[in-house]
Motif scaffolding. Structure first.
Motif, PDB file in Angstrom:
ATOM      1  N   VAL A 282       7.666   8.448  20.091  1.00  0.00           N
ATOM      2  CA  VAL A 282       6.702   8.511  21.196  1.00  0.00           C
ATOM      3  C   VAL A 282       7.064   9.687  22.109  1.00  0.00           C
ATOM      4  O   VAL A 282       8.091  10.335  21.941  1.00  0.00           O
ATOM      5  N   VAL A 283       6.180   9.933  23.071  1.00  0.00           N
ATOM      6  CA  VAL A 283       6.444  10.978  24.055  1.00  0.00           C
ATOM      7  C   VAL A 283       7.352  10.405  25.137  1.00  0.00           C
ATOM      8  O   VAL A 283       7.101   9.310  25.638  1.00  0.00           O
ATOM      9  N   GLY A 284       8.390  11.127  25.464  1.00  0.00           N
ATOM     10  CA  GLY A 284       9.283  10.697  26.547  1.00  0.00           C
ATOM     11  C   GLY A 284       9.361  11.787  27.586  1.00  0.00           C
ATOM     12  O   GLY A 284       9.939  12.843  27.347  1.00  0.00           O
ATOM     13  N   PHE A 285       8.754  11.538  28.737  1.00  0.00           N
ATOM     14  CA  PHE A 285       8.652  12.565  29.768  1.00  0.00           C
ATOM     15  C   PHE A 285       9.571  12.238  30.958  1.00  0.00           C
ATOM     16  O   PHE A 285       9.435  11.186  31.577  1.00  0.00           O
ATOM     17  N   THR A 286      10.500  13.151  31.228  1.00  0.00           N
ATOM     18  CA  THR A 286      11.407  13.002  32.364  1.00  0.00           C
ATOM     19  C   THR A 286      11.056  14.083  33.383  1.00  0.00           C
ATOM     20  O   THR A 286      11.259  15.267  33.120  1.00  0.00           O
TER      21      THR A 286
ATOM     22  N   ILE B 215      13.071   8.581  37.379  1.00  0.00           N
ATOM     23  CA  ILE B 215      12.102   7.681  36.755  1.00  0.00           C
ATOM     24  C   ILE B 215      11.078   8.531  36.013  1.00  0.00           C
ATOM     25  O   ILE B 215      10.649   9.570  36.521  1.00  0.00           O
ATOM     26  N   GLY B 216      10.738   8.113  34.804  1.00  0.00           N
ATOM     27  CA  GLY B 216       9.778   8.872  34.006  1.00  0.00           C
ATOM     28  C   GLY B 216       8.915   7.946  33.174  1.00  0.00           C
ATOM     29  O   GLY B 216       8.886   6.733  33.390  1.00  0.00           O
ATOM     30  N   VAL B 217       8.230   8.518  32.199  1.00  0.00           N
ATOM     31  CA  VAL B 217       7.227   7.756  31.459  1.00  0.00           C
ATOM     32  C   VAL B 217       7.408   7.925  29.953  1.00  0.00           C
ATOM     33  O   VAL B 217       7.720   9.021  29.470  1.00  0.00           O
ATOM     34  N   MET B 218       7.195   6.851  29.209  1.00  0.00           N
ATOM     35  CA  MET B 218       7.172   6.926  27.752  1.00  0.00           C
ATOM     36  C   MET B 218       5.813   6.410  27.289  1.00  0.00           C
ATOM     37  O   MET B 218       5.380   5.338  27.713  1.00  0.00           O
ATOM     38  N   ALA B 219       5.167   7.200  26.435  1.00  0.00           N
ATOM     39  CA  ALA B 219       3.789   6.857  26.067  1.00  0.00           C
ATOM     40  C   ALA B 219       3.474   7.388  24.678  1.00  0.00           C
ATOM     41  O   ALA B 219       4.258   8.113  24.076  1.00  0.00           O
ATOM     42  N   ARG B 220       2.284   7.027  24.212  1.00  0.00           N
ATOM     43  CA  ARG B 220       1.850   7.500  22.903  1.00  0.00           C
ATOM     44  C   ARG B 220       1.115   8.824  22.998  1.00  0.00           C
ATOM     45  O   ARG B 220       0.734   9.380  21.972  1.00  0.00           O
ATOM     46  N   SER B 221       0.890   9.297  24.211  1.00  0.00           N
ATOM     47  CA  SER B 221       0.259  10.611  24.341  1.00  0.00           C
ATOM     48  C   SER B 221       0.716  11.270  25.637  1.00  0.00           C
ATOM     49  O   SER B 221       1.039  10.594  26.612  1.00  0.00           O
TER      50      SER B 221
ATOM     51  N   PHE C 284       9.034  15.065  22.228  1.00  0.00           N
ATOM     52  CA  PHE C 284       7.789  14.730  21.518  1.00  0.00           C
ATOM     53  C   PHE C 284       8.074  14.677  20.023  1.00  0.00           C
ATOM     54  O   PHE C 284       8.920  15.397  19.504  1.00  0.00           O
ATOM     55  N   PRO C 285       7.372  13.786  19.302  1.00  0.00           N
ATOM     56  CA  PRO C 285       7.617  13.686  17.873  1.00  0.00           C
ATOM     57  C   PRO C 285       7.055  14.925  17.155  1.00  0.00           C
ATOM     58  O   PRO C 285       5.972  15.397  17.504  1.00  0.00           O
ATOM     59  N   TYR C 286       7.823  15.452  16.204  1.00  0.00           N
ATOM     60  CA  TYR C 286       7.318  16.651  15.512  1.00  0.00           C
ATOM     61  C   TYR C 286       7.463  16.564  14.006  1.00  0.00           C
ATOM     62  O   TYR C 286       6.972  17.428  13.273  1.00  0.00           O
TER      63      TYR C 286
ATOM     64  N   LEU D 259      11.306  12.240  14.138  1.00  0.00           N
ATOM     65  CA  LEU D 259      12.236  13.162  14.804  1.00  0.00           C
ATOM     66  C   LEU D 259      11.577  13.641  16.092  1.00  0.00           C
ATOM     67  O   LEU D 259      10.360  13.828  16.141  1.00  0.00           O
ATOM     68  N   GLY D 260      12.405  13.881  17.097  1.00  0.00           N
ATOM     69  CA  GLY D 260      11.860  14.368  18.371  1.00  0.00           C
ATOM     70  C   GLY D 260      12.431  15.724  18.726  1.00  0.00           C
ATOM     71  O   GLY D 260      13.578  16.033  18.391  1.00  0.00           O
ATOM     72  N   ALA D 261      11.596  16.535  19.371  1.00  0.00           N
ATOM     73  CA  ALA D 261      12.080  17.810  19.909  1.00  0.00           C
ATOM     74  C   ALA D 261      11.957  17.744  21.421  1.00  0.00           C
ATOM     75  O   ALA D 261      11.093  17.045  21.957  1.00  0.00           O
TER      76      ALA D 261
END
Lengths: 449, 433
Positions: free
Chosen positions: A160-164, A185-191, A403-405, A413-415
């Motif tokens: 998933v997307v992990g935004f910090t 604090i941040g957000v994890m989401a599918r987009s 983000f998944p790539y 895998l995430g980059a």
């Protein structure tokens, strides 16, 4: 890629949507342990979960620790308050984590979350439940927290997307502290679009958090991408191979530049020194007589009393209390703590210079998702070194997004993309355009309409 | 002998240092919130008023004000400390490197720092109760260099400090609390949390005797922290080998660095210096003046108001009279004017006179009671000694009032009584001229 939040709120839901969803979620949760608590009262709005170190009034917020068993805060964190006051959202529950955020794989707690792609694999940590919840449910976002990589790492391992965001752009009021100068604090989401919507909802000044002072967020696109040689070398061969493919694809739109960064390469030590020093003071308050785990025998000397209660910290927490307390002691403070602060500001200067010119891109983790059984074999230092890529932006308070790539052997895998302070929208934009040519894969789409 | 003090003063803010809870609650644990209880997730918010008050103190102690202030966590475990660390200041303190003058000597001030007070522990039989109302109330700690070298110096330091705080508007109804560091030899002994100047002096006396005794016996003085016992007037060991090592100070990351350059604070008044200025050229000692004004800004105002018209001695006498008999907390200008006038007429001003003046009536004053013969004699003598006034009277009959006033005031007589006898005598004398 569309916003699931907008999509969901735009369509009519079946009458028993939430009741059915929670029945299925409870069943699934017994296998994956994403949630510690599920709020079955939710009956309208897009669901959001909160990491177990973010206070939600009346819900057990245990920060993954036995020391806070049963602790239901009397107040909401500012981020939670802002979500709850928005009719678009509904509170789904509390997601599991490594004790007080101390962990890279989510295993440092009584009941660890399982990877959403394969239960035998680690979910990543410390926001393990948050990542798994985002990966299991189609219409759900997670509010999580990162100190040294706790959003990026589990996001990468669960696809998933992990935004910090930039340190100081989202209020930490109501966040149970790990290391205050690093916690975000941040957000994890599918987009990326959903991450942005939630970020915009929770960010902005808050009189209850002095350090929350970043108001202006920009979207300044960079044309260059930096890759740090010395760091990429430390990644597993399979990771390097996949990552090279990613660089090739991005090569059309961006100038890729391979550089060295001594500061980023040495960031692990100062990070752990500062994090442990601060953590050991934050954990001092858990003495078993005000909240959480309550001692029974009060007829003791205070030293004996709190020492007995503090037996209940997990192994990693104890390690960090001991190391952190040592680091702070007057005779070695300058050698470790003070020096780490100096290196931190040098790192910020060095990264700042680079980030004015371009983004920094790396794999989020140097390894593929490990099996839970293998994680348990890692020594503490081996485990800390897995944070190699996530630490520099966290230590510098720079916004970053995982983000998944790619998918290898069925596992994502995430980059990780990093930009300068306050330029958070730029990396959200980057991932948004990446998503146009990338297909997310999920095992389950719970709540699908 | 070297004595250093760490004086703790409560700052006069209505809310606590890091939250908006009231500092004035009475019912135990009624003024508490997640912040001052240190609940997980809560964060401190700095009280601007507390910073301004602390800046006023630092400025009055001649400390250059630091532009950016920051805080540290001082970690120790005690049930009155909800976070198990106290938020205080070190390098980023409000002010440092100042001094307070006591006479000719300067006692150097190492640091003026803001910190939070812990909760209050109440021992109730076998129970230990905690009242968190006090938790998080703002304190200023004033750390001196070990420059105080006698009991007398300690006394005057504390009294000058109290006066300075008083004029800054820092409420010192509560007794001053201090940690007293005493070294007779090389080793420093710290006596924690001594309340009030009386106990501080007892502490000092006890420690001088104890440490002298040890030195005489050739024994070593242990570096330790002691506590003062008010009942036995003695100190006892609390902890051995206290050092900064155990506190593990770290920067308080929730508060960052505050730029305080724009904040405003009150200017100081040094009562001792003011007293010297007022007493200069008068027959009153600076000490007498400072005793009156040290902790009394209203008396200072009255002295400044009246000193052009009356002697300093009479003004002070008048203030003292009022303090003894007056009903109000402070004397009304008109009442004091009349008291001082009466004093200058040579009267002792009794309680009844002050009661009369306060209720707007003419004062009942004790006048000297003289026989007619004595009075005649007095008047004749005065007129013989002041022929110029008599000549003046012949030309200008109004002069009689001045003569009456002079005789009455000089002898504590009622002016009417003087007038009754004076008029025929003066008429006779005038005829003769």
């Amino acid at each position: 890629m569309t916003s699931y939040i907008e999509e969901f709120n735009g369509i009519e839901k079946p009458k028993d949507y939430y009741d059915d969803l929670f029945v299925q979620l409870e069943k699934l949760n017994d296998e994956y342990h994403a949630f510690n608590v599920i709020n079955k009262d939710a009956d309208c709005g897009f669901l959001f979960g909160t990491k177990a170190n973010i206070c939600v009034k009346g819900f057990e917020t245990d920060a993954g620790s036995k020391m806070l068993k049963g602790y239901a805060p009397s107040f909401n964190a500012t981020a939670v308050e802002r979500m709850l006051s928005d009719k678009r959202f509904a509170f789904a529950g509390v997601t599991g984590m490594d004790e007080f955020g101390f962990g890279t794989f989510g295993t440092n707690t009584e009941v660890p979350a399982r990877n959403a792609f394969d239960k035998e694999y680690a979910a990543g940590g410390s926001s393990s439940g948050a990542a798994v919840a985002a990966a299991l449910m189609k219409y759900h976002v997670s509010i999580a927290e990162s100190t040294g990589g706790s959003i990026a790492t589990p996001a990468a391992l669960n696809g998933v997307v992990g935004f910090t965001p930039t340190y100081g752009s989202v209020s930490r009021y109501g966040l149970i502290d790990y290391a205050n100068s690093l916690d975000k604090i941040g957000v994890m989401a599918r987009s990326s679009e959903d991450a942005r919507i939630v970020f915009d909802r929770i960010r902005g000044r808050d009189e209850y958090d002095t350090t929350c002072a970043v108001e202006k967020i920009t979207s300044e696109r960079r044309k260059k991408i930096f890759v740090i040689n010395g760091m990429l070398e430390k990644a597993d061969a399979s990771i390097k191979t996949s990552f090279e493919k990613l660089l090739n694809r991005l090569g059309n739109a961006y100038e890729i530049e391979h550089v060295d960064s001594s500061m980023m390469e040495m960031a692990i030590a100062p990070y752990y020194i500062i994090a442990m020093a601060e953590a050991s003071t934050n954990l001092a308050k858990y003495t078993g007589y005000k909240y959480g785990l309550m001692a029974e025998d009060f007829y003791k000397q205070y030293n004996e009393f709190f020492t007995d209660v503090r037996e209940n910290f997990g192994m990693e927490a104890k390690r960090r209390i001991l190391l952190g307390t040592f680091i702070r002691s007057a005779s070695v403070k300058d050698k470790y703590y003070t020096k780490a602060l100096v290196i931190r500001s040098m790192l910020i200067r060095e990264m700042d210079r680079m980030l004015k010119e371009g983004y920094i891109l790396s794999p989020t983790l140097p390894i593929k998702a490990p099996r839970i059984a293998d994680v348990r074999k890692l020594s503490p230092v081996e485990s800390y070194s897995m944070d190699l890529f996530t630490i520099p932006p966290n230590l510098g308070g720079f916004p970053h997004i995982s983000f998944p790539y790619d998918y290898v052997d069925g596992m994502p895998l995430g980059a990780q993309l990093v930009t300068g302070h306050g330029n958070d929208y730029a990396i959200l934009d980057f991932v948004k355009s990446w998503e146009e040519g990338f297909e997310y894969r999920y095992k389950t789409n719970l709540g699908e309409l | 002998m070297k004595i250093g003090l760490e004086v703790h003063v409560a700052l006069p803010t209505r809310s606590k240092l890091f939250c908006s809870c009231s500092t004035e609650a009475a019912e135990p644990n009624s003024s508490i919130c997640p912040i001052c209880m240190g609940f997980p997730g809560s964060k401190p918010m700095l009280n601007r008023g507390a910073v301004e008050a602390a800046m006023g103190i630092a400025n009055a102690l001649h400390c250059p004000i630091n532009r950016g202030i920051s805080f540290v966590r001082k970690v120790y475990f005690y049930p009155d400390l909800p976070k198990s660390y106290q938020i205080t200041q070190m390098e980023g303190a409000v002010g440092s490197n100042g001094y307070l003058a006591i006479g000719e000597k300067r006692i150097r001030i190492r640091r003026v720092q803001i910190e939070e007070d812990p909760a209050q522990i109440i021992r109730d039989g076998a129970l230990t109760l905690i009242d968190f109302n006090r938790s998080g109330t703002p304190l200023v700690e004033i750390v001196t260099e070990p420059d105080i070298s006698s009991e007398e110096e300690m006394r005057s330091f504390i009294s000058s400090l109290r006066s300075m705080l008083y004029y800054l508007g820092v409420d010192i109804n509560k007794e001053i609390k201090a940690d007293v560091n005493i070294s007779m030899a090389e080793t420093r002994v710290e006596v924690k949390n001594v309340t009030g100047i009386k106990n501080m002096i007892e502490t000092l006396r006890f420690e001088i005797e104890r440490q002298t005794e040890l030195i005489r016996a050739g024994e070593e003085i242990a570096r330790e922290t002691r506590g003062y016992n008010e009942k036995s007037k003695s100190t006892q060991t609390l902890r051995e080998k206290e050092s900064d090592e155990e506190y593990g100070y770290v920067f308080e990351p929730d508060l960052t660095v505050f730029d305080i350059a724009e904040l405003k604070f009150n200017e100081p008044v040094y009562a001792n210096d003011v007293a010297v200025g007022l007493a200069n050229g008068t027959d009153v000692s600076p000490r007498t003046v400072s005793e009156i004004i040290m902790l009394d800004r209203d008396s200072l105002r009255q002295i400044e108001r009246l000193r052009g018209r009356h002697s300093l001695r009479s003004i002070i006498h008048g203030i003292e009279r009022y303090k003894k008999y007056g009903r109000a907390g402070r004397v009304a200008d008109k009442v004091l004017d009349n008291i001082v006038l009466l004093i200058e007429e040579g009267k002792e001003v009794p309680k009844e006179a002050i009661v009369d003046l306060e209720s707007g009536k003419e004062a009942r004053v004790e006048y000297s009671q003289l026989s007619d013969e004595q009075l005649d004699e007095l008047i004749n003598k005065y007129l013989e000694e002041n022929p110029a006034l008599v000549r003046e009277y012949v030309k200008q009959p109004k002069t009689i009032n001045l003569i009456i006033e002079n005789i009455a005031r000089g002898n504590g007589l009622h002016p009417k009584e003087v007038a009754r006898k004076l008029m025929p005598i003066l008429a006779k004398v005038a005829e003769g001229k």
